[in-house]
Motif scaffolding. Structure first.
Motif, PDB file in Angstrom:
ATOM      1  N   UNK B  20     -24.411 -20.652  37.587  1.00  0.00           N
ATOM      2  CA  UNK B  20     -23.150 -20.394  36.895  1.00  0.00           C
ATOM      3  C   UNK B  20     -22.451 -21.688  36.499  1.00  0.00           C
ATOM      4  N   UNK B  21     -22.716 -22.765  37.241  1.00  0.00           N
ATOM      5  CA  UNK B  21     -22.068 -24.039  36.918  1.00  0.00           C
ATOM      6  C   UNK B  21     -22.497 -24.542  35.550  1.00  0.00           C
ATOM      7  N   UNK B  22     -23.637 -24.046  35.057  1.00  0.00           N
ATOM      8  CA  UNK B  22     -24.099 -24.488  33.740  1.00  0.00           C
ATOM      9  C   UNK B  22     -23.384 -23.761  32.610  1.00  0.00           C
ATOM     10  N   UNK B  23     -22.585 -22.747  32.938  1.00  0.00           N
ATOM     11  CA  UNK B  23     -21.897 -22.022  31.878  1.00  0.00           C
ATOM     12  C   UNK B  23     -20.668 -22.789  31.407  1.00  0.00           C
ATOM     13  N   UNK B  24     -20.520 -22.897  30.133  1.00  0.00           N
ATOM     14  CA  UNK B  24     -19.445 -23.677  29.542  1.00  0.00           C
ATOM     15  C   UNK B  24     -18.601 -22.744  28.674  1.00  0.00           C
ATOM     16  N   UNK B  25     -17.319 -22.827  28.805  1.00  0.00           N
ATOM     17  CA  UNK B  25     -16.466 -21.938  28.022  1.00  0.00           C
ATOM     18  C   UNK B  25     -15.592 -22.733  27.055  1.00  0.00           C
ATOM     19  N   UNK B  26     -15.933 -23.960  26.826  1.00  0.00           N
ATOM     20  CA  UNK B  26     -15.146 -24.833  25.968  1.00  0.00           C
ATOM     21  C   UNK B  26     -15.526 -24.606  24.498  1.00  0.00           C
ATOM     22  N   UNK B  27     -14.571 -24.134  23.720  1.00  0.00           N
ATOM     23  CA  UNK B  27     -14.845 -23.776  22.338  1.00  0.00           C
ATOM     24  C   UNK B  27     -15.223 -24.995  21.496  1.00  0.00           C
ATOM     25  N   UNK B  28     -14.605 -26.128  21.745  1.00  0.00           N
ATOM     26  CA  UNK B  28     -14.917 -27.327  20.955  1.00  0.00           C
ATOM     27  C   UNK B  28     -16.371 -27.749  21.167  1.00  0.00           C
ATOM     28  N   UNK B  29     -16.815 -27.686  22.420  1.00  0.00           N
ATOM     29  CA  UNK B  29     -18.201 -28.063  22.707  1.00  0.00           C
ATOM     30  C   UNK B  29     -19.166 -27.065  22.070  1.00  0.00           C
ATOM     31  N   UNK B  33     -22.089 -27.912  19.198  1.00  0.00           N
ATOM     32  CA  UNK B  33     -23.495 -27.494  19.259  1.00  0.00           C
ATOM     33  C   UNK B  33     -23.885 -26.735  18.003  1.00  0.00           C
ATOM     34  N   UNK B  34     -23.091 -25.744  17.636  1.00  0.00           N
ATOM     35  CA  UNK B  34     -23.444 -24.915  16.475  1.00  0.00           C
ATOM     36  C   UNK B  34     -23.546 -25.774  15.212  1.00  0.00           C
ATOM     37  N   UNK B  35     -22.660 -26.753  15.088  1.00  0.00           N
ATOM     38  CA  UNK B  35     -22.650 -27.578  13.876  1.00  0.00           C
ATOM     39  C   UNK B  35     -23.808 -28.571  13.833  1.00  0.00           C
ATOM     40  N   UNK B  36     -24.471 -28.767  14.974  1.00  0.00           N
ATOM     41  CA  UNK B  36     -25.582 -29.718  15.009  1.00  0.00           C
ATOM     42  C   UNK B  36     -26.924 -29.050  14.749  1.00  0.00           C
ATOM     43  N   UNK B  37     -26.940 -27.725  14.645  1.00  0.00           N
ATOM     44  CA  UNK B  37     -28.202 -26.993  14.512  1.00  0.00           C
ATOM     45  C   UNK B  37     -28.215 -26.156  13.234  1.00  0.00           C
ATOM     46  N   UNK B  38     -29.408 -25.875  12.728  1.00  0.00           N
ATOM     47  CA  UNK B  38     -29.508 -25.034  11.534  1.00  0.00           C
ATOM     48  C   UNK B  38     -30.358 -23.786  11.761  1.00  0.00           C
TER      49      UNK B  38
END
Lengths: 232, 232
Positions: B20-29, B33-38
């Motif tokens: 669970x520690x690997x779960x991230x809820x930070x919208x900016x992060x 990620x989404x902007x770095x992938x196609x």
């Protein structure tokens, strides 16, 4: 292990509706794709809803292997339910046509559908070594063997390569369009692949420790693939 | 466009059971990620079975966009049924621990769940330009505008970024293990990323044609990311 037929059967689920010419049923080409990739995405159905997770995989003869924690229940649902779809995609390039509509991506894609079979204990260590050898070739010889505790904590599934949808796009953009395109505009493909960067030693690795053969081999494979030259 | 909250809500589907520690809820992060992938993988449910397809995507504010042919029915099923899961994964490196069990991958992963909404005709061209700009920045200015026929042949879906599961693994291998590991063995990470190779002009591109700004920019982004040096 039985030998599967060289051609993949086309089922209702694997028949490609659009762009049927892009569907490939050649088993050798499928295996070459699977052997070139380490990341897959598994889709399962849980309470009627789609779930999808990224995970490592490896081909083992005429099946693929995936693994997880004995405690993780997600893959078990697939084994007892409606199965899973395992998608493997190599992104090979961006295709710049003279209009946006015909612009595209070059890729090789395979989706394996099936019910995951739990690999029995007697075969589990061998299966995990196949996975390890695919992901980190040669690493198994550099570290200690797996312990009984580690084996007990790991579950391995096998999915036979019986129902597979494969699609490929290669080559230049379509240039048949004649709807106002400016033919003075450059069109073509920008290929891409994966690059391995400089290995980074962990904090507890003594400074003089040589980068091992397994890591050097991983990076050397990359150098072989790097036929192109970067644009500055 | 409304501004979503900076933290992503955790739902039953997006709660990470293991690790669970690997779960991230930070919208900016997440957006980074989404902007770095196609490339994404979409999972849907069809007649109770999982289906999965690779496809391009782009973030547009607080949602993601995907598109397909008006004739292709797969995404329509998601819009009228149980929705879809859209998975985006950046593979960042292989993690070489001193045993196979703790060896792993570094990655950043997001899965977006939701019901795709058909983008209305009035907003379709803008949405397609957002997709194009993400995949091939600047290309829209180099080619002719989309035609009415092309717009009619394309369907665009929007999935709000409301229910998102995000997981990340970064950094060195775990070195806490003390179960026979040989500490003289190198451990560490072999980072990887995507490399763009030399653009290949299409057959109908005249020899003297300059590689356009959009393609040079695509490759330049890569050069920036190439902080590491290849091992020979």
């Amino acid at each position: 292990m039985t030998t599967a037929s060289a051609s993949l059967p086309i089922t209702a689920r694997t028949r490609v509706g659009r762009l049927a010419a892009q569907q490939i049923v050649d088993r050798a080409a499928l295996y070459a794709l699977l052997d070139s990739q380490i990341l897959a995405h598994a889709a399962i159905v849980l309470d009627g809803n789609p779930l999808i997770i990224p995970l490592a995989f490896a081909r083992d003869g005429d099946s693929v292997l995936i693994h997880g924690s004995t405690g993780g229940g997600l893959l078990r649902h697939a084994a007892t339910g409606s199965g899973l779809g395992l998608s493997v995609t190599a992104l090979d390039g961006l295709v710049y046509a003279r209009n946006l509509f015909d612009s595209s991506m070059n890729y090789r894609s395979a989706v394996v559908y099936g019910i995951p079979l739990v690999v029995p204990d007697a075969d589990k260590e061998r299966a995990l070594l196949v996975l390890s050898e695919r992901l980190m070739p040669g690493r198994g010889d550099e570290v200690r063997p797996m312990t009984r505790r580690e084996l007990a904590a790991t579950i391995v599934f096998r999915i036979p390569l019986d129902e597979v949808s494969r699609k490929v796009r290669t080559g230049a953009p379509s240039e048949s369009a004649d709807d106002g395109e400016d033919h003075a505009v450059w069109a073509g493909v920008v290929p891409m692949n994966i690059r391995w960067l400089t290995p980074e030693a962990s904090p507890l690795t003594a400074k003089a420790t040589a980068v091992p053969a397994s890591v050097r081999r991983q990076c050397a494979v990359d150098a072989e693939h790097a036929s192109g030259v970067l644009v500055a």
